[in-house]
Scaffold this motif. Sequence first.
Motif, PDB file in Angstrom:
ATOM      1  N   VAL A 272      -4.775  13.387   5.206  1.00 40.09           N
ATOM      2  CA  VAL A 272      -3.594  12.668   4.736  1.00 40.09           C
ATOM      3  C   VAL A 272      -2.690  12.311   5.912  1.00 40.09           C
ATOM      4  CG1 VAL A 272      -1.447  12.927   3.427  1.00 40.09           C
ATOM      5  CG2 VAL A 272      -3.639  13.555   2.384  1.00 40.09           C
ATOM      6  N   ALA A 273      -2.484  13.261   6.819  1.00 42.91           N
ATOM      7  CA  ALA A 273      -1.639  12.993   7.983  1.00 42.91           C
ATOM      8  C   ALA A 273      -2.233  11.888   8.844  1.00 42.91           C
ATOM      9  CB  ALA A 273      -1.458  14.267   8.804  1.00 42.91           C
TER      10      ALA A 273
ATOM     11  N   SER B  58       0.825  -1.214   0.000  1.00 45.23           N
ATOM     12  CA  SER B  58       0.000   0.000   0.000  1.00 45.23           C
ATOM     13  C   SER B  58       0.852   1.254   0.000  1.00 45.23           C
ATOM     14  CB  SER B  58      -0.938  -0.008   1.212  1.00 45.23           C
ATOM     15  OG  SER B  58      -0.216  -0.077   2.422  1.00 45.23           O
ATOM     16  N   TRP B  59       1.964   1.230   0.712  1.00 50.10           N
ATOM     17  CA  TRP B  59       2.837   2.404   0.737  1.00 50.10           C
ATOM     18  C   TRP B  59       3.423   2.659  -0.648  1.00 50.10           C
ATOM     19  CZ3 TRP B  59       2.065   5.260   4.741  1.00 50.10           C
ATOM     20  CH2 TRP B  59       1.728   4.678   5.956  1.00 50.10           C
ATOM     21  N   SER B  60       3.755   1.590  -1.365  1.00 44.43           N
ATOM     22  CA  SER B  60       4.268   1.751  -2.728  1.00 44.43           C
ATOM     23  C   SER B  60       3.211   2.348  -3.649  1.00 44.43           C
ATOM     24  CB  SER B  60       4.738   0.397  -3.284  1.00 44.43           C
ATOM     25  OG  SER B  60       5.830  -0.105  -2.560  1.00 44.43           O
ATOM     26  N   LEU B  61       1.960   1.898  -3.485  1.00 42.25           N
ATOM     27  CA  LEU B  61       0.878   2.451  -4.301  1.00 42.25           C
ATOM     28  C   LEU B  61       0.755   3.950  -4.082  1.00 42.25           C
ATOM     29  CD1 LEU B  61      -1.615   2.405  -6.109  1.00 42.25           C
ATOM     30  CD2 LEU B  61      -2.946   1.546  -4.155  1.00 42.25           C
TER      31      LEU B  61
ATOM     32  N   VAL C  80      -4.832   9.997  -3.284  1.00 41.99           N
ATOM     33  CA  VAL C  80      -3.609   9.203  -3.341  1.00 41.99           C
ATOM     34  C   VAL C  80      -3.458   8.383  -2.067  1.00 41.99           C
ATOM     35  CG1 VAL C  80      -1.077   9.354  -3.260  1.00 41.99           C
ATOM     36  CG2 VAL C  80      -2.360  10.682  -4.956  1.00 41.99           C
ATOM     37  N   PHE C  81      -3.696   9.013  -0.931  1.00 37.08           N
ATOM     38  CA  PHE C  81      -3.447   8.333   0.332  1.00 37.08           C
ATOM     39  C   PHE C  81      -4.561   7.387   0.749  1.00 37.08           C
ATOM     40  CE2 PHE C  81       0.440  10.348   0.746  1.00 37.08           C
ATOM     41  CZ  PHE C  81       1.097   9.801   1.839  1.00 37.08           C
TER      42      PHE C  81
ATOM     43  N   ALA D 119       1.512   9.277  -6.304  1.00 38.71           N
ATOM     44  CA  ALA D 119       2.005  10.638  -6.085  1.00 38.71           C
ATOM     45  C   ALA D 119       2.918  11.079  -7.226  1.00 38.71           C
ATOM     46  CB  ALA D 119       2.740  10.726  -4.754  1.00 38.71           C
ATOM     47  N   VAL D 120       3.817  10.193  -7.647  1.00 40.65           N
ATOM     48  CA  VAL D 120       4.723  10.561  -8.727  1.00 40.65           C
ATOM     49  C   VAL D 120       3.955  10.668 -10.042  1.00 40.65           C
ATOM     50  CG1 VAL D 120       6.864  10.003  -9.922  1.00 40.65           C
ATOM     51  CG2 VAL D 120       6.638   9.460  -7.505  1.00 40.65           C
TER      52      VAL D 120
END
Length: 222
Positions: free
Chosen positions: A100-101, A12-15, A165-166, A20-21
């Motif tokens: 997001v935070a 999930s962190w990679s997604l 995104v998050f 984002a990029v």
Amino acid sequence: MKLIIGNKNYSSWSLRAWLAVKQSGLSFEEITVPMFGEQWESAKQQDGFQASSGKVPILWDGETVIWDSLAILEYCADKVGRDRFWPKDDTARGMARAMVAEMHSSYGALRSECPMNIRKRFQGVHLTDACKHDIVRILGLWAEARARFGDGGPFLFGTFGAADVFYAPVVSRFISYGIGVPGFAATYMEAVWEHDWMQSWIAASDNEEWVIEQYETAPGEA
């Protein structure tokens, strides 16, 4: 730029970093290293992983290295303009940043009980009260964002941005684990799921051969 990510089916962190990029519009090379596989331990010892102590995602931009998904998003926003990621309205932007935070730092029960598994559709899932609390909290935030700031499109703050995104991996989790959601949330989830970038990620995850057994059993399943 070079983005090092884990398995698209599970990470999930990679997604988040990848989306984002993509949102930045910048060109980048994508390098996938399968987590917990034969290459994983040796890959973590390579120079490209050293800054993150062996964690993904990692973004390299020349000599600059960023190894956290939120930091990657903010780095990209600095390069291309923050309006590409965040609402222009101060109040909307404040809420988007807070959401997001909170996603970045919270929802431990949901993360542990419902790890991302894009390919899987679990049956008979039994969630703890803590996980249900996380789900209710997320749905409440989605409802508020859509009601107050969603007039400009189908996403949390109208147009696709940092909050989407998050929360994209949460959309995937809700689908995989059959989480019942109200109509507005189902409509939002469909918009995220059908986004061109998500469809590209999903297709790539379907084509992966790697399986991480610890993420293949849902809460309450034998």
